[in-house]
Each structure stands twice: as structure tokens, then as C-alpha cells.
Design a protein around this motif. Structure first.
Motif, PDB file in Angstrom:
ATOM      1  N   ASP A   1       0.834  -1.203   0.000  1.00  0.00           N
ATOM      2  CA  ASP A   1       0.000   0.000   0.000  1.00  0.00           C
ATOM      3  C   ASP A   1       0.869   1.253   0.000  1.00  0.00           C
ATOM      4  OD1 ASP A   1       0.998   0.186   2.547  1.00  0.00           O
ATOM      5  OD2 ASP A   1      -0.945   0.048   3.555  1.00  0.00           O
ATOM      6  N   GLY A   2       2.162   1.079  -0.258  1.00  0.00           N
ATOM      7  CA  GLY A   2       3.093   2.199  -0.254  1.00  0.00           C
ATOM      8  C   GLY A   2       3.852   2.328   1.052  1.00  0.00           C
ATOM      9  N   ASP A   3       3.234   1.905   2.144  1.00  0.00           N
ATOM     10  CA  ASP A   3       3.876   1.981   3.463  1.00  0.00           C
ATOM     11  C   ASP A   3       4.347   0.625   3.959  1.00  0.00           C
ATOM     12  OD1 ASP A   3       3.489   4.758   3.762  1.00  0.00           O
ATOM     13  OD2 ASP A   3       1.439   4.428   4.441  1.00  0.00           O
ATOM     14  N   SER A   4       3.591  -0.414   3.642  1.00  0.00           N
ATOM     15  CA  SER A   4       3.939  -1.750   4.117  1.00  0.00           C
ATOM     16  C   SER A   4       3.680  -2.771   3.006  1.00  0.00           C
ATOM     17  CB  SER A   4       3.131  -2.113   5.363  1.00  0.00           C
ATOM     18  OG  SER A   4       1.751  -2.104   5.052  1.00  0.00           O
ATOM     19  N   VAL A   5       4.292  -3.939   3.185  1.00  0.00           N
ATOM     20  CA  VAL A   5       4.163  -5.030   2.207  1.00  0.00           C
ATOM     21  C   VAL A   5       3.680  -6.272   2.934  1.00  0.00           C
ATOM     22  CG1 VAL A   5       5.391  -6.506   0.575  1.00  0.00           C
ATOM     23  CG2 VAL A   5       6.012  -4.102   0.762  1.00  0.00           C
ATOM     24  N   ALA A   6       2.683  -6.946   2.362  1.00  0.00           N
ATOM     25  CA  ALA A   6       2.207  -8.230   2.895  1.00  0.00           C
ATOM     26  C   ALA A   6       2.470  -9.299   1.840  1.00  0.00           C
ATOM     27  CB  ALA A   6       0.726  -8.160   3.214  1.00  0.00           C
ATOM     28  N   LYS A   7       2.824 -10.486   2.299  1.00  0.00           N
ATOM     29  CA  LYS A   7       3.103 -11.604   1.392  1.00  0.00           C
ATOM     30  C   LYS A   7       2.146 -12.736   1.709  1.00  0.00           C
ATOM     31  CE  LYS A   7       6.945 -14.244   1.569  1.00  0.00           C
ATOM     32  NZ  LYS A   7       8.356 -14.643   1.426  1.00  0.00           N
ATOM     33  N   SER A   8       1.581 -13.326   0.661  1.00  0.00           N
ATOM     34  CA  SER A   8       0.656 -14.443   0.861  1.00  0.00           C
ATOM     35  C   SER A   8       1.427 -15.707   1.229  1.00  0.00           C
ATOM     36  CB  SER A   8      -0.146 -14.701  -0.424  1.00  0.00           C
ATOM     37  OG  SER A   8       0.693 -15.274  -1.419  1.00  0.00           O
ATOM     38  N   VAL A   9       0.691 -16.733   1.624  1.00  0.00           N
ATOM     39  CA  VAL A   9       1.281 -18.051   1.812  1.00  0.00           C
ATOM     40  C   VAL A   9       1.687 -18.586   0.440  1.00  0.00           C
ATOM     41  CG1 VAL A   9      -0.060 -18.550   3.880  1.00  0.00           C
ATOM     42  CG2 VAL A   9      -0.946 -19.220   1.647  1.00  0.00           C
ATOM     43  N   PHE A  10       2.566 -19.551   0.418  1.00  0.00           N
ATOM     44  CA  PHE A  10       2.973 -20.167  -0.838  1.00  0.00           C
ATOM     45  C   PHE A  10       1.937 -21.208  -1.258  1.00  0.00           C
ATOM     46  CE2 PHE A  10       7.042 -18.470   0.431  1.00  0.00           C
ATOM     47  CZ  PHE A  10       7.634 -18.119  -0.767  1.00  0.00           C
ATOM     48  N   LEU A  11       1.676 -21.253  -2.549  1.00  0.00           N
ATOM     49  CA  LEU A  11       0.819 -22.286  -3.125  1.00  0.00           C
ATOM     50  C   LEU A  11       1.672 -23.130  -4.047  1.00  0.00           C
ATOM     51  CD1 LEU A  11      -1.968 -23.564  -3.735  1.00  0.00           C
ATOM     52  CD2 LEU A  11      -2.144 -21.933  -5.619  1.00  0.00           C
ATOM     53  N   ASN A  12       1.756 -24.435  -3.771  1.00  0.00           N
ATOM     54  CA  ASN A  12       2.533 -25.331  -4.610  1.00  0.00           C
ATOM     55  C   ASN A  12       1.647 -25.824  -5.756  1.00  0.00           C
ATOM     56  OD1 ASN A  12       4.843 -26.804  -5.343  1.00  0.00           O
ATOM     57  ND2 ASN A  12       4.035 -28.639  -4.378  1.00  0.00           N
ATOM     58  N   VAL A  13       2.072 -25.573  -6.989  1.00  0.00           N
ATOM     59  CA  VAL A  13       1.313 -25.984  -8.170  1.00  0.00           C
ATOM     60  C   VAL A  13       2.169 -26.952  -8.969  1.00  0.00           C
ATOM     61  CG1 VAL A  13       0.132 -25.226 -10.257  1.00  0.00           C
ATOM     62  CG2 VAL A  13       0.137 -23.754  -8.239  1.00  0.00           C
ATOM     63  N   ASN A  14       1.606 -28.135  -9.268  1.00  0.00           N
ATOM     64  CA  ASN A  14       2.298 -29.176 -10.027  1.00  0.00           C
ATOM     65  C   ASN A  14       1.531 -29.518 -11.284  1.00  0.00           C
ATOM     66  OD1 ASN A  14       4.462 -29.873  -8.147  1.00  0.00           O
ATOM     67  ND2 ASN A  14       2.820 -30.621  -6.843  1.00  0.00           N
ATOM     68  N   ILE A  15       2.239 -30.153 -12.212  1.00  0.00           N
ATOM     69  CA  ILE A  15       1.595 -30.683 -13.413  1.00  0.00           C
ATOM     70  C   ILE A  15       0.799 -31.915 -13.016  1.00  0.00           C
ATOM     71  CG2 ILE A  15       2.001 -31.727 -15.665  1.00  0.00           C
ATOM     72  CD1 ILE A  15       4.544 -29.981 -15.814  1.00  0.00           C
ATOM     73  N   LEU A  16      -0.437 -31.994 -13.486  1.00  0.00           N
ATOM     74  CA  LEU A  16      -1.320 -33.104 -13.163  1.00  0.00           C
ATOM     75  C   LEU A  16      -0.663 -34.429 -13.534  1.00  0.00           C
ATOM     76  CD1 LEU A  16      -4.220 -33.684 -12.136  1.00  0.00           C
ATOM     77  CD2 LEU A  16      -4.945 -33.690 -14.513  1.00  0.00           C
ATOM     78  N   GLY A  17      -0.646 -35.355 -12.566  1.00  0.00           N
ATOM     79  CA  GLY A  17      -0.079 -36.680 -12.815  1.00  0.00           C
ATOM     80  C   GLY A  17       1.355 -36.828 -12.367  1.00  0.00           C
ATOM     81  N   GLU A  18       2.028 -35.717 -12.067  1.00  0.00           N
ATOM     82  CA  GLU A  18       3.396 -35.797 -11.566  1.00  0.00           C
ATOM     83  C   GLU A  18       3.376 -35.821 -10.042  1.00  0.00           C
ATOM     84  OE1 GLU A  18       6.025 -32.868 -13.089  1.00  0.00           O
ATOM     85  OE2 GLU A  18       5.967 -33.671 -15.110  1.00  0.00           O
ATOM     86  N   PRO A  19       4.290 -36.546  -9.421  1.00  0.00           N
ATOM     87  CA  PRO A  19       4.294 -36.607  -7.949  1.00  0.00           C
ATOM     88  C   PRO A  19       4.634 -35.245  -7.353  1.00  0.00           C
ATOM     89  CG  PRO A  19       6.219 -37.709  -8.855  1.00  0.00           C
ATOM     90  CD  PRO A  19       5.345 -37.347 -10.029  1.00  0.00           C
ATOM     91  N   ASP A  20       4.061 -34.990  -6.212  1.00  0.00           N
ATOM     92  CA  ASP A  20       4.331 -33.765  -5.465  1.00  0.00           C
ATOM     93  C   ASP A  20       5.631 -33.972  -4.702  1.00  0.00           C
ATOM     94  OD1 ASP A  20       4.448 -31.596  -3.758  1.00  0.00           O
ATOM     95  OD2 ASP A  20       2.412 -31.830  -3.000  1.00  0.00           O
ATOM     96  N   PRO A  21       6.678 -33.176  -4.992  1.00  0.00           N
ATOM     97  CA  PRO A  21       7.951 -33.376  -4.265  1.00  0.00           C
ATOM     98  C   PRO A  21       7.814 -33.149  -2.771  1.00  0.00           C
ATOM     99  CG  PRO A  21       8.017 -31.371  -5.623  1.00  0.00           C
ATOM    100  CD  PRO A  21       6.732 -32.099  -5.943  1.00  0.00           C
ATOM    101  N   GLN A  22       6.834 -32.355  -2.336  1.00  0.00           N
ATOM    102  CA  GLN A  22       6.603 -32.127  -0.905  1.00  0.00           C
ATOM    103  C   GLN A  22       6.084 -33.385  -0.214  1.00  0.00           C
ATOM    104  OE1 GLN A  22       7.175 -29.245   0.798  1.00  0.00           O
ATOM    105  NE2 GLN A  22       8.017 -28.293  -1.020  1.00  0.00           N
ATOM    106  N   ALA A  23       5.393 -34.262  -0.971  1.00  0.00           N
ATOM    107  CA  ALA A  23       4.762 -35.446  -0.382  1.00  0.00           C
ATOM    108  C   ALA A  23       5.734 -36.612  -0.287  1.00  0.00           C
ATOM    109  CB  ALA A  23       3.544 -35.850  -1.208  1.00  0.00           C
ATOM    110  N   GLU A  24       6.845 -36.533  -1.040  1.00  0.00           N
ATOM    111  CA  GLU A  24       7.805 -37.623  -1.014  1.00  0.00           C
ATOM    112  C   GLU A  24       8.704 -37.493   0.185  1.00  0.00           C
ATOM    113  OE1 GLU A  24       9.879 -37.545  -4.724  1.00  0.00           O
ATOM    114  OE2 GLU A  24       8.090 -37.971  -5.889  1.00  0.00           O
ATOM    115  N   GLY A  25       9.163 -38.612   0.683  1.00  0.00           N
ATOM    116  CA  GLY A  25      10.037 -38.488   1.830  1.00  0.00           C
ATOM    117  C   GLY A  25      10.634 -39.758   2.168  1.00  0.00           C
TER     118      GLY A  25
END
Length: 92
Positions: A68-92
Motif C-alpha cells: 500500500d506504499g507503506d507496508s508489504v504483505a506476502k501471501s502463503v505459498f501455493l505449490n502448483v504441479n503438473i497433473l499426474g506428476e508426484p508432489d515433491p513435498q509429499a515424497e520423503g
């Protein structure tokens, strides 16, 4: 708030991905920038990011920044993958 279409965080190759960002209270003129991963260069400006044809290089963690000119807010991250590919966050 942070929204996306289609829902689920997975997009088919060639499909459209629309991300939207909104703030609860507006204190004046707002500027929006969109980012993926740690990239400093903005992908777009405005409350919506519209990727017409989602490609191989478009997977990643997206977020918006609102100022707003005085302060900055950042959203949460959204992980977007190609359909059918494994989510690297889910592997472990």
C-alpha cells in the motif's frame, strides 16, 4: 486471501491457471506482484495472475505480494504441479 483455479494445486499441461490475491482491508491504492519460488523478478502485476497455457517450467511455489506504499504483505505459498506428476513435498 489467496485463491486459484483449478482447485487442488494440480494443472494439466496446456491448461489455464488463474491465481487471485485479495486483502481484507484496503488502506489506499494497492500494488500487487506475483512471484514463483525464490525468483525476485515478478511474473505479473495486479490482483490476478493468468497463465494461459501451463507448461513444464511453470510448476512451483507461487505467492503474491501486496503493497500500500507503506507496508508489504506476502501471501502463503501455493505449490502448483503438473497433473499426474508426484508432489515433491509429499515424497520423503
Amino acid at each position: 486471501s489467496f485463491g486459484h483455479s483449478p482447485l487442488g494445486g494440480q494443472v494439466a499441461l496446456g491448461d489455464r491457471l488463474v491465481l487471485s490475491c485479495a486483502v481484507a482491508t484496503e488502506t489506499g491504492p494497492l500494488s500487487f506482484t506475483w512471484h514463483r519460488g525464490g525468483s525476485g523478478a515478478p511474473l505479473g502485476n495486479g490482483p490476478h495472475l493468468d497463465l494461459q497455457h501451463f507448461g513444464d517450467n511453470d510448476s512451483g511455489h507461487y505467492h503474491c505480494r501486496v503493497s500500500d506504499g507503506d507496508s508489504v504483505a506476502k501471501s502463503v505459498f501455493l505449490n502448483v504441479n503438473i497433473l499426474g506428476e508426484p508432489d515433491p513435498q509429499a515424497e520423503g
